[in-house]
Design a protein around this motif. Structure first.
Motif, PDB file in Angstrom:
ATOM      1  N   GLY A   1      37.791  87.658  -6.233  1.00 55.69           N
ATOM      2  CA  GLY A   1      36.772  87.259  -7.186  1.00 55.69           C
ATOM      3  C   GLY A   1      37.308  86.488  -8.376  1.00 55.69           C
ATOM      4  O   GLY A   1      36.550  86.169  -9.299  1.00 55.69           O
ATOM      5  N   LEU A   2      38.613  86.148  -8.354  1.00 59.13           N
ATOM      6  CA  LEU A   2      39.179  85.371  -9.451  1.00 59.13           C
ATOM      7  C   LEU A   2      38.505  84.005  -9.555  1.00 59.13           C
ATOM      8  O   LEU A   2      38.075  83.434  -8.544  1.00 59.13           O
ATOM      9  CB  LEU A   2      40.681  85.181  -9.235  1.00 59.13           C
ATOM     10  N   PRO A   3      38.397  83.448 -10.761  1.00 58.32           N
ATOM     11  CA  PRO A   3      37.707  82.163 -10.928  1.00 58.32           C
ATOM     12  C   PRO A   3      38.250  81.051 -10.042  1.00 58.32           C
ATOM     13  O   PRO A   3      37.484  80.254  -9.483  1.00 58.32           O
ATOM     14  CB  PRO A   3      37.904  81.849 -12.416  1.00 58.32           C
ATOM     15  N   VAL A   4      39.577  80.975  -9.889  1.00 57.80           N
ATOM     16  CA  VAL A   4      40.152  79.908  -9.067  1.00 57.80           C
ATOM     17  C   VAL A   4      39.718  80.045  -7.613  1.00 57.80           C
ATOM     18  O   VAL A   4      39.495  79.044  -6.912  1.00 57.80           O
ATOM     19  CB  VAL A   4      41.692  79.894  -9.197  1.00 57.80           C
ATOM     20  N   VAL A   5      39.544  81.270  -7.132  1.00 52.29           N
ATOM     21  CA  VAL A   5      39.089  81.512  -5.769  1.00 52.29           C
ATOM     22  C   VAL A   5      37.596  81.222  -5.658  1.00 52.29           C
ATOM     23  O   VAL A   5      37.134  80.610  -4.680  1.00 52.29           O
ATOM     24  CB  VAL A   5      39.417  82.958  -5.346  1.00 52.29           C
ATOM     25  N   THR A   6      36.848  81.634  -6.645  1.00 59.14           N
ATOM     26  CA  THR A   6      35.400  81.391  -6.661  1.00 59.14           C
ATOM     27  C   THR A   6      35.094  79.900  -6.581  1.00 59.14           C
ATOM     28  O   THR A   6      34.153  79.480  -5.889  1.00 59.14           O
ATOM     29  CB  THR A   6      34.781  81.999  -7.927  1.00 59.14           C
ATOM     30  N   ARG A   7      35.896  79.088  -7.258  1.00 57.40           N
ATOM     31  CA  ARG A   7      35.671  77.639  -7.204  1.00 57.40           C
ATOM     32  C   ARG A   7      35.860  77.082  -5.793  1.00 57.40           C
ATOM     33  O   ARG A   7      35.184  76.125  -5.397  1.00 57.40           O
ATOM     34  CB  ARG A   7      36.605  76.925  -8.191  1.00 57.40           C
ATOM     35  N   GLN A   8      36.766  77.673  -5.040  1.00 59.99           N
ATOM     36  CA  GLN A   8      36.976  77.205  -3.661  1.00 59.99           C
ATOM     37  C   GLN A   8      35.784  77.602  -2.779  1.00 59.99           C
ATOM     38  O   GLN A   8      35.341  76.822  -1.941  1.00 59.99           O
ATOM     39  CB  GLN A   8      38.279  77.764  -3.083  1.00 59.99           C
ATOM     40  N   ARG A   9      35.281  78.808  -2.957  1.00 60.00           N
ATOM     41  CA  ARG A   9      34.100  79.232  -2.198  1.00 60.00           C
ATOM     42  C   ARG A   9      32.934  78.266  -2.424  1.00 60.00           C
ATOM     43  O   ARG A   9      32.178  77.949  -1.496  1.00 60.00           O
ATOM     44  CB  ARG A   9      33.655  80.634  -2.641  1.00 60.00           C
ATOM     45  N   ALA A  10      32.792  77.837  -3.664  1.00 57.27           N
ATOM     46  CA  ALA A  10      31.660  76.982  -4.033  1.00 57.27           C
ATOM     47  C   ALA A  10      31.722  75.611  -3.377  1.00 57.27           C
ATOM     48  O   ALA A  10      30.728  74.865  -3.394  1.00 57.27           O
ATOM     49  CB  ALA A  10      31.600  76.825  -5.550  1.00 57.27           C
ATOM     50  N   ARG A  11      32.846  75.274  -2.755  1.00 56.92           N
ATOM     51  CA  ARG A  11      32.953  73.994  -2.051  1.00 56.92           C
ATOM     52  C   ARG A  11      32.210  74.005  -0.718  1.00 56.92           C
ATOM     53  O   ARG A  11      31.792  72.951  -0.236  1.00 56.92           O
ATOM     54  CB  ARG A  11      34.429  73.652  -1.801  1.00 56.92           C
ATOM     55  N   VAL A  12      32.083  75.192  -0.095  1.00 56.61           N
ATOM     56  CA  VAL A  12      31.517  75.215   1.267  1.00 56.61           C
ATOM     57  C   VAL A  12      30.271  76.090   1.431  1.00 56.61           C
ATOM     58  O   VAL A  12      29.368  75.729   2.188  1.00 56.61           O
ATOM     59  CB  VAL A  12      32.582  75.661   2.305  1.00 56.61           C
ATOM     60  N   VAL A  13      30.199  77.213   0.746  1.00 52.10           N
ATOM     61  CA  VAL A  13      29.101  78.158   0.994  1.00 52.10           C
ATOM     62  C   VAL A  13      27.729  77.538   0.749  1.00 52.10           C
ATOM     63  O   VAL A  13      26.795  77.783   1.530  1.00 52.10           O
ATOM     64  CB  VAL A  13      29.293  79.453   0.176  1.00 52.10           C
TER      65      VAL A  13
END
Length: 198
Positions: free
Chosen positions: A10-22
């Motif tokens: 749930g770290l912000p850097v990981v969340t930004r990657q999720r937001a690329r595809v979901v």
């Protein structure tokens, strides 16, 4: 470990990657490796008709159910293995997988199952960390993989995500490999994209 996985993923850097595809998911969606439901806020409510999350009984389903209860998305959770899903063939328009292919024991079986449950020309959306295309980083990943797996609940540093997805019968529509910057390349080489069922 479940709380640690939830916090790290749930770290912000990981969340930004999720937001690329979901947000690209549409129709009837199945998410494998649903975890604690961290992808839920990223789904486009206007485009998703239904969502089924798949996750083993690894301590995270109780967090996932809480997350589902807080959302306005029609979603349910099936506590089962991605390698042998109970879903019928051809039930999904989209399969989503983020930060899970690294730790699924039989990753090719899970991808074959994703292929099976997709309708013709259905899409697989993925965001994973994996093998670096840079030889010196890849060597470090191979060297660190065994101790890392012991520490991180079976997570692999060096899975070649793109090759595995193609082996399962998908063709790439979009595929990006990038790292998250200095100091994170061993763990932070990312494989992100969209694959279509052949």
């Amino acid at each position: 470990m479940p709380i640690g996985v939830h916090l790290i993923c749930g770290l912000p850097v990981v969340t930004r990657q999720r937001a690329r595809v979901v947000p690209l998911a549409s129709g009837d969606v199945v998410e494998i490796g649903f975890g604690s439901g961290l992808n839920l806020p990223h789904y486009d409510r206007a485009n998703v008709r239904s969502l089924i999350g798949i996750n083993p009984d690894d301590g995270l389903p109780h967090l996932a159910r809480r997350a589902i209860a807080r959302q306005d998305l029609p979603a349910e959770l099936l506590v089962e293995s991605a390698e042998a899903m109970s879903l019928s063939s051809g039930v999904a328009d989209t399969v989503v997988v983020t930060y899970s292919l690294c730790s699924i024991p039989d990753v090719l079986s899970a991808l074959a199952e994703a292929h099976r449950i997709l309708r013709p020309h259905g899409r697989l959306l993925f965001c994973e960390h994996g093998l670096s295309p840079k030889a010196h980083i890849a060597r470090l990943q191979h060297w660190c993989n065994a101790p890392w797996r012991a520490l991180a609940a079976g997570c692999h540093l060096d899975r070649d995500t793109g090759s595995l997805i193609r082996l399962a019968g998908f063709e790439m529509e979009r595929y990006d490999i990038y790292d998250l910057g200095f100091g994170t390349r061993i763990l932070g080489t990312h494989h992100v994209g969209v694959a279509r069922k052949r």
